[in-house]
Design a protein around this motif. Structure first.
Motif, PDB file in Angstrom:
ATOM      1  N   ASP A  11       0.826  -1.176   0.165  1.00  0.00           N
ATOM      2  CA  ASP A  11       0.088  -0.176   0.103  1.00  0.00           C
ATOM      3  C   ASP A  11       0.671   1.134  -0.030  1.00  0.00           C
ATOM      4  N   ASP A  12       2.071   1.063  -0.529  1.00  0.00           N
ATOM      5  CA  ASP A  12       3.065   2.222  -0.276  1.00  0.00           C
ATOM      6  C   ASP A  12       2.978   2.807  -1.780  1.00  0.00           C
ATOM      7  N   LYS A  13       2.204   3.784  -1.918  1.00  0.00           N
ATOM      8  CA  LYS A  13       2.090   4.554  -3.588  1.00  0.00           C
ATOM      9  C   LYS A  13       3.526   4.849  -4.256  1.00  0.00           C
ATOM     10  N   LEU A  23       4.839   1.221  -5.203  1.00  0.00           N
ATOM     11  CA  LEU A  23       4.049   0.833  -6.260  1.00  0.00           C
ATOM     12  C   LEU A  23       4.281   1.662  -7.655  1.00  0.00           C
ATOM     13  N   LEU A  24       4.355   3.072  -7.565  1.00  0.00           N
ATOM     14  CA  LEU A  24       4.453   3.780  -8.659  1.00  0.00           C
ATOM     15  C   LEU A  24       6.079   3.370  -9.286  1.00  0.00           C
ATOM     16  N   TRP A  39       5.541   0.296 -11.099  1.00  0.00           N
ATOM     17  CA  TRP A  39       5.063   0.305 -12.218  1.00  0.00           C
ATOM     18  C   TRP A  39       5.902   0.735 -13.259  1.00  0.00           C
ATOM     19  N   ILE A  86      -0.666  -0.625  -9.585  1.00  0.00           N
ATOM     20  CA  ILE A  86      -0.966   0.672  -9.008  1.00  0.00           C
ATOM     21  C   ILE A  86      -2.122   0.552  -7.919  1.00  0.00           C
ATOM     22  N   PHE A 103      -4.476   2.152  -7.088  1.00  0.00           N
ATOM     23  CA  PHE A 103      -5.007   3.518  -6.217  1.00  0.00           C
ATOM     24  C   PHE A 103      -5.506   4.533  -7.040  1.00  0.00           C
ATOM     25  N   LYS A 104      -5.991   5.583  -6.690  1.00  0.00           N
ATOM     26  CA  LYS A 104      -6.344   6.721  -7.597  1.00  0.00           C
ATOM     27  C   LYS A 104      -4.963   7.539  -7.889  1.00  0.00           C
ATOM     28  N   VAL A 105      -4.875   7.773  -9.120  1.00  0.00           N
ATOM     29  CA  VAL A 105      -3.739   8.476  -9.683  1.00  0.00           C
ATOM     30  C   VAL A 105      -4.369   9.808 -10.426  1.00  0.00           C
ATOM     31  N   CYS A 142      -7.464   3.565 -10.440  1.00  0.00           N
ATOM     32  CA  CYS A 142      -6.570   2.549 -11.385  1.00  0.00           C
ATOM     33  C   CYS A 142      -7.190   1.129 -11.150  1.00  0.00           C
TER      34      CYS A 142
END
Length: 189
Positions: free
Chosen positions: A35-37, A40-41, A44, A147, A149-151, A156
């Motif tokens: 859950d670490d944005k 995860l980015l 990606w 991802i 989550f919302k970006v 997403c």
């Protein structure tokens, strides 16, 4: 111009091998960065680079005039390792529906089996545009699900699930076309 520059040091098979070599790093990034944005980015980005190698290995092979039998074998296998292994992980952690993952992997096994049987009979069933569309759509779906989550306001996870449904539809359709092609190209006894 850029292709000529890079093709001095890199072959298509290097890029294909790199696609497979990146899978454990993507896998680890998804697990570690649950859950670490930022992680995860970053994951990606590594996945995106792996996907780009699918395009560039073909460009470099054609530019160098070195399309090899090994490359023709490795390229689709590398795609399947990348996509199928990540779909399994995404299903295991609840980001992708398991039943879609099973359908997609079953289709890959069926088509590969048919292509192998056809090859033993001297018949080549080449990749279709549907198969290529399927791979691209799966790459987009997996990318969004990594991802999840919302970006910049984009949901997403929801986009990834929708793209996975589209990929499943394309997979089933192109799989059907492969089966028809197989039976149409069977040697007449």
């Amino acid at each position: 111009m850029m292709v000529a520059f890079f093709s001095k040091w890199i072959t298509a098979n290097h890029l294909t091998t790199m696609r497979v070599a990146l899978v454990p790093f993507i896998y680890a990034g998804i697990i570690i960065g649950e859950d670490d944005k930022f992680i995860l980015l970053g994951t990606w980005v590594v996945f995106f680079i792996a996907c780009l190698t699918d395009y560039w290995d073909g460009v470099i092979a054609r530019h160098q005039g070195k399309t090899t039998k090994l490359g023709k074998l490795l390229d689709p296998v590398a795609d399947k390792i990348l996509i199928c292994s990540l779909l399994i992980l995404l299903a295991a952690i609840g980001r992708a529906p398991a039943y879609l993952t099973v359908i997609l992997i079953a289709r890959e096994l069926i088509v590969n089996g048919l292509r192998s049987i056809a090859a033993t009979e001297g018949v080549v069933i080449s990749a279709s545009s549907g198969g290529k569309s399927k791979t691209i759509t799966q790459m987009f779906a997996v990318g969004f699900l990594i991802i999840h989550f919302k970006v910049i306001g984009l949901p997403c996870h929801e986009i990834g699930i929708m793209m996975l449904w589209v990929a499943t539809g394309i997979s089933l359709w192109s799989g059907y076309k492969y089966i028809i092609s197989y039976f149409q190209n069977l040697p007449k006894d």
